[in-house]
Motif scaffolding. Structure first.
Motif: not given
Length: 296
Positions: A169, A238, A240, A242, A256, A274-275, A287
């Motif tokens: 990341t 997946s 994210e 935050v 997710h 994507g991530m 990650y």
């Protein structure tokens, strides 16, 4: 598989360093000839030859001739030699010597204008002039499955061989990257593909749906990567990042597991995710901000 046992390896290495046992040496009986890859993919309209390496490992390298054969038994859509492809090596033989420990089977595909689907054939080691073991001790690497993707297939742009590179990341490169991956068409669904070799794991197939018109791909959720001996099932998930929710001053990760891992496709067939994270119930092994699949 990924180098997730580094601490164990270091401790074992220290323990071995303290032993006085005599070292074991590679013996002549351990010699073998084997494929470097278990499968390979090539487009029907490829302009370059597909080259499949075969290696010899022996104490005393010498002139060795290897014969191989084409096997079609058990294949649903077998490729026909002389119609779908040509073997460019003379007499289906390879040669090894003290100065050549790797030789290549060279394949040239034959293009047509028909949508006749992907086709396969198997190259199998047959015999060698020195009577050296063929394949590894467990019988692996004695054959290679070749998939010829139909260039009239609607997903032809993304079918074939790839190299996978993973980036954390923070944008830094995962040194365990660089694994080979193959994308093949789902024979029953023109909107889906099968990914073999994802994250360096060759015994699992990852399924993705493709919207080629909008140049997007979605890696479907809930797919098992491998089973860890301690932590259990590992899935591609997946996630994210935050803002801090628990007051520790650090950003939080929210998984997710029910969502797709969304990807984009460029005009050359290269794919960027994507991530995503390889996760077990206890957490994640890494990650990734993105993974890049570069078409070969």
């Amino acid at each position: 598989m990924r180098n997730i046992y580094w601490l164990f390896i270091v401790l074992v290495s220290i323990g071995f360093g303290a032993c006085d046992a005599d070292p074991e040496y590679f013996q002549e009986d351990d010699s073998y000839i084997a494929f470097n890859v278990a499968s390979a993919a090539v487009a029907e309209n490829a302009t370059d030859e597909l080259k499949i390496p075969v290696r010899i490992s022996t104490v005393n390298p010498k002139n060795v001739t290897l014969e191989y054969e084409i096997v079609l038994e058990g294949l649903d859509t077998p490729a026909e030699e002389g119609v779908d492809y040509q073997i460019m090596n003379e007499s289906k033989t390879l040669s090894f010597s003290s100065t050549q420990l790797v030789d290549e089977i060279r394949i040239k595909t034959i293009d047509n204008d028909s949508k006749d689907g992907d086709k396969q054939f198997v190259i199998k080691l047959k015999s060698n002039s020195a009577g050296i073991n063929q394949g590894l001790a467990d019988g692996a690497d004695t054959q290679c499955v070749v998939n010829i993707s139909d260039d009239e297939h609607p997903l032809a742009l993304i079918l074939g061989n790839y190299v996978q590179d993973d980036y954390f990341t923070d944008g830094s490169y995962d040194s365990n990257s660089g694994n080979d991956m193959v994308i093949q068409a789902d024979p029953n669904d023109d909107t889906k593909v099968f990914m073999t070799g994802f994250w360096g794991i060759n015994d699992k197939i990852i399924v993705a749906s493709v919207d080629i018109e909008n140049q997007t791909m979605s890696i479907l959720p809930g797919q098992l990567l491998f089973v860890h001996s301690t932590y259990g099932d590992c899935f591609a998930v997946s996630f994210e990042i935050v803002p801090d929710n628990n007051g520790d001053g650090k950003k939080d990760v929210v998984y997710h597991p029910q969502d797709n891992i969304e990807c984009t496709i460029d005009e050359n067939g290269n794919i960027t995710t994507g991530m995503w994270a390889p996760t077990v119930s206890a957490g994640s092994f890494a990650y990734y901000g993105e993974t890049v699949f570069t078409k070969q």
